[in-house]
Enzyme design. Structure first.
Site, PDB file in Angstrom:
ATOM      1  N   SER A 159      51.116  25.653   3.175  1.00 40.21           N
ATOM      2  CA  SER A 159      51.020  27.048   3.518  1.00 40.21           C
ATOM      3  C   SER A 159      51.786  27.318   4.673  1.00 40.21           C
ATOM      4  O   SER A 159      52.416  26.522   5.566  1.00 40.21           O
ATOM      5  CB  SER A 159      49.505  26.899   3.950  1.00 40.21           C
ATOM      6  OG  SER A 159      49.137  28.129   4.545  1.00 40.21           O
ATOM      7  N   TYR A 172      42.410  24.297   9.626  1.00 33.90           N
ATOM      8  CA  TYR A 172      42.980  24.540   8.499  1.00 33.90           C
ATOM      9  C   TYR A 172      44.518  24.490   8.976  1.00 33.90           C
ATOM     10  O   TYR A 172      45.274  23.514   8.230  1.00 33.90           O
ATOM     11  CB  TYR A 172      42.753  25.667   7.664  1.00 33.90           C
ATOM     12  CG  TYR A 172      43.430  26.024   6.758  1.00 33.90           C
ATOM     13  CD1 TYR A 172      43.472  25.273   5.302  1.00 33.90           C
ATOM     14  CD2 TYR A 172      44.362  27.224   6.386  1.00 33.90           C
ATOM     15  CE1 TYR A 172      44.075  25.630   4.435  1.00 33.90           C
ATOM     16  CE2 TYR A 172      45.007  27.406   5.347  1.00 33.90           C
ATOM     17  CZ  TYR A 172      44.803  26.587   4.355  1.00 33.90           C
ATOM     18  OH  TYR A 172      45.429  26.936   3.116  1.00 33.90           O
TER      19      TYR A 172
END
Ligand code: NAP
Length: 274
Positions: A159, A172
């Site tokens: 990501s 995250y």
């Protein structure tokens, strides 16, 4: 039993049992929704026999049936990437295929968006378990087969959160930095073997479940993530990129590819028309 009966029985078995295939094999984790499901569809259309895995059996079985109905090849296998024994058993079962060529480590996601001061340590742990240890489990278990194929690909779906941080994202972000480091380090360690390591790092992708899962089922909060953004990426945009990277000639390695919607310039700079 007549010959015709035997043939019919064999055909029925062949229809239900996962069959060996001459097509190259691509394993996709987290294929029950979003990017993983879209990647499974794209890779199957590109000629791979896709082994679609996730925890939700009904969804991956429906996906495999849909892919087969479209004239491509797919098999469903229930797999929790955090369960090492299950991952090892899954890897052992892949020996029914002549080779395993591609692994797409897609299973993962975010839980919560709290600041560091109040973040839930258990959620941080679960994100690390899925995004990092899960990727480690499956990569370790499949690396011997990928190497033995003579032309293997490990793809890590990280990501932009694996490259830079944002407020409320630390748990995250930390996990995706872990996935990024895993990919980068593995590439260093296995250079010279016939396996390449690709990392695809998407920015904002509007998938059905990602933000709803992150906000524990709160669909209003989830919708706000994409509010006013003209065209967030779709799962298929990312899948298209995955299939493109995987189908480059073997000697071409797309090390790290960042993909964002045009309306997003960074993790914190998003154009919204509100
Ligand atoms: P999603 O729709 O929520 O998909 C997540 C997938 O991971 C599901 O198929 C889920 O299936 C699977 N999964 C979760 N925990 C698992 C476990 N323990 N074992 C096996 N499978 C597991 O989200 P998405 O947007 O498609 O995201 C896919 C990947 O892209 C994730 O790694 C995510 O972090 C990354 N990503 C997403 C975005 C975004 O904005 N959406 C941006 C950048 C990167 P089951 O629940 O059936 O197991």
């Amino acid at each position: 039993m007549t010959d015709a009966d035997t043939t019919a029985a064999a055909a029925a078995d062949a229809a239900t049992a996962p069959s060996a295939t001459d097509a190259p094999v691509a394993v996709v984790t987290g294929a029950s929704s979003g990017i993983g499901a879209a990647a499974a569809r794209r890779l199957a259309a590109a000629g791979y026999h896709v082994v679609a895995t996730a925890r939700r059996k009904d969804r991956i079985e429906a996906l495999a049936a849909e892919i087969e109905a479209a004239g491509h090849r797919a098999t469903a296998h229930v797999l929790d990437v955090t369960d090492r024994a299950a991952v090892d058993a899954f890897a052992a079962g892949l020996d029914r295929f002549p080779a395993v060529n591609v692994l797409v480590n897609n299973a993962g996601g975010a839980l919560g968006a709290d600041p560091v001061a109040t973040g839930d340590p258990d959620e941080w742990r679960r994100m690390y378990e899925t995004n990092v240890i899960g990727t480690l489990h499956v990569t370790q278990a499949l690396l011997p087969a990928l190497t033995a194929s003579g032309d293997g690909t490990v793809l890590v779906l990280s990501s932009t959160a694996g490259l830079a941080t944002y407020e409320g994202g630390a748990g995250y972000v930390a996990a995706k930095h872990g996935a990024h480091v895993l990919a980068e380090t593995l590439r260093l360690e296995i250079v010279g073997t016939p396996v390449r390591v690709i990392e695809i790092a998407p920015g904002m992708v509007k998938t059905e479940e990602f933000s709803t899962t992150r906000f524990h089922g709160d669909t209003e909060k989830a919708a706000k993530v994409y509010a006013g953004v003209a065209e967030p990426l779709t799962a298929d945009d990312v899948a298209d990129t995955i299939a493109w990277a995987v189908t480059r000639p073997s000697h071409v390695n797309i090390d790290l590819l960042v993909i964002r919607p045009r309306a997003q310039a960074s993790n914190t700079k998003v154009h919204r028309e509100l």
